[in-house]
Design an enzyme around this catalytic site. Sequence first.
Site, short mmCIF file in Angstrom:
data_model
loop_
_atom_site.label_atom_id
_atom_site.label_comp_id
_atom_site.label_asym_id
_atom_site.label_seq_id
_atom_site.Cartn_x
_atom_site.Cartn_y
_atom_site.Cartn_z
N GLN A 1 -9.27 -7.42 -10.09
CA GLN A 1 -9.98 -6.32 -9.53
C GLN A 1 -9.54 -5.42 -10.42
O GLN A 1 -10.06 -4.57 -10.88
CB GLN A 1 -9.53 -6.31 -8.14
CG GLN A 1 -10.11 -4.64 -7.62
CD GLN A 1 -9.67 -4.52 -6.41
OE1 GLN A 1 -10.39 -4.89 -5.51
NE2 GLN A 1 -8.51 -4.03 -5.88
N HIS B 1 0.84 -1.19 0.22
CA HIS B 1 -0.01 0.00 -0.02
C HIS B 1 0.78 1.13 0.07
O HIS B 1 0.43 2.21 -0.61
CB HIS B 1 -1.02 -0.03 1.15
CG HIS B 1 -1.95 -1.17 1.39
ND1 HIS B 1 -1.65 -2.18 2.35
CD2 HIS B 1 -3.04 -1.73 0.73
CE1 HIS B 1 -2.52 -3.05 2.15
NE2 HIS B 1 -3.33 -2.82 1.25
P1 AMP Z 1 -6.55 -3.93 -0.11
O1 AMP Z 1 -6.57 -3.18 1.14
O2 AMP Z 1 -6.27 -5.21 0.11
O3 AMP Z 1 -8.07 -3.70 -0.59
O4 AMP Z 1 -5.59 -3.36 -1.44
C1 AMP Z 1 -5.60 -1.76 -1.56
C2 AMP Z 1 -4.83 -1.74 -2.74
O5 AMP Z 1 -3.65 -2.20 -2.27
C3 AMP Z 1 -5.38 -2.60 -3.80
O6 AMP Z 1 -5.39 -1.85 -5.02
C4 AMP Z 1 -4.22 -3.76 -4.15
O7 AMP Z 1 -4.13 -4.36 -5.18
C5 AMP Z 1 -2.89 -2.88 -3.46
N1 AMP Z 1 -2.30 -3.79 -2.96
C6 AMP Z 1 -2.24 -5.04 -2.12
N2 AMP Z 1 -1.28 -5.71 -1.86
C7 AMP Z 1 -0.31 -5.14 -2.73
C8 AMP Z 1 1.14 -5.51 -2.91
N3 AMP Z 1 1.69 -6.50 -2.18
N4 AMP Z 1 1.63 -4.86 -3.89
C9 AMP Z 1 1.00 -3.85 -4.66
N5 AMP Z 1 -0.22 -3.49 -4.27
C10 AMP Z 1 -0.73 -3.98 -3.44
#
Ligand code: AMP
Length: 309
Positions: free
Chosen positions: A178, A41
Site C-alpha cells: 500500500q 496507529h
Molecule cells: P489500517 O487502519 O489498518 O488501514 O492502518 C492505518 C495505517 O496504520 C496504515 O498506514 C497502516 O500501514 C498503519 N499501521 C497498521 N499497523 C501498523 C503497525 N503495526 N505499525 C505501524 N503502522 C501500522
Amino acid sequence: MATQLVTTAAELREASARLLAQKAGRSQGLVPTMGALHEGHARLARTAVEQNDVVVASIFVNPLQFGDAVDLDRYPRTLDADLALLEEQGVDLVFAPSVEEVYPGGEPLVRVTAGSLGEKWEGASRPGHFDGALTVVAKLLHYGIPRSGLPATGAFVSGGGGGLPAYRAYFGQKDAQQLALVRRMVADLNFPVEIVAVPTVRSEDGLALSSRNRFLSAEEREAALVLSQALRLLAERATAHQPLDLESARAMVESQSLVGLDYFDVVDPLTLEPLAENCRKVPFRGEGLALIAAKVGPVRLIDNVPLSS
Ligand code: AMP
C-alpha cells in the site's frame, strides 16, 4: 487542546482552517486509518504530531477495498476507544465520515487504478483491493489539504509554493505494498503532499500489531509468531552478508501446522519485483524487502522487513 470529532468534509475544512489560523500553523499532517486503533496507529499519530502544527486523523472503513461483504461487516469498529487513543497522542481533529458522506452517489464511476503493482502479492489474492484503497486514499488526501495559514517553512511546500502550509500524510511500513502504491500515485498524479513512512510497531514477542490480531485464538497467535521469526532470520542473514537461503526460511514457516503460507519472497522495495538472485545461495548485497502473507486460522496476516547489507 481537546480532540475534535468531525464527520463531514465541510466541517473538516472549517475546523482545520480555524486551527491553522489559531495556531499560526505552517503545516498539517494527515493520518488515514480504518479505526480499531492500536499502538501502530498511535506511532503514526505521534510522528505526525511531532512534525506538524495541525494533525488530522481519519477513521473510515472503506467498502470499496473489501472484496467480501462478510469481511467488511466483521471489521472491528471501536470509535470511543479510537478517539481516546488519538487524543492521547495530541491529534487535533478526527474525521470520521459516513459511507454516504464519502460516496454520496453510491460507488464512484471514476476511480484510481493501481496498475500492475496492484495485481501482485496482496493484489493477487484480493482482486480490486488496491484500486479501492487508492481511490479512498486519493479522496482522503484531498479532504486533508490545508486551506489556510502562514507560509510554510518546512522542506516541502505543497502546490506551487508560496503561502500554502506544508502538507504531509503518514503511512505504515507494515502495509508495504500500500505504501509503495501510495507513493507511486502521489508521484504519477502530482498530489501536493509529502508521504512519510513509519516503521512497523510490534508486540514484544515480534508479532506485527494489526487490527485483525484480535481474531486470533491464543494458540493461533503463538503459531503466528513464526512469520516475524522467519523475517527476522532473513534480516539477520542480510546484515551479516550471508546467503538469505529463502527456502530454509520458507520451510520453517511451512512446518507450523496452523499457518497456511500464501507468499514469502524477497523483492525490490520500490517495484516489489522479486530479487531472484539475492534470495538464494549467494551472499546478500544491497537493499531489499522480505514480504510474507499467511492465513493463521481464519485470519489473513501480512508482515515484512527491510533487508540491508
Ligand atoms: P489500517 O487502519 O489498518 O488501514 O492502518 C492505518 C495505517 O496504520 C496504515 O498506514 C497502516 O500501514 C498503519 N499501521 C497498521 N499497523 C501498523 C503497525 N503495526 N505499525 C505501524 N503502522 C501500522
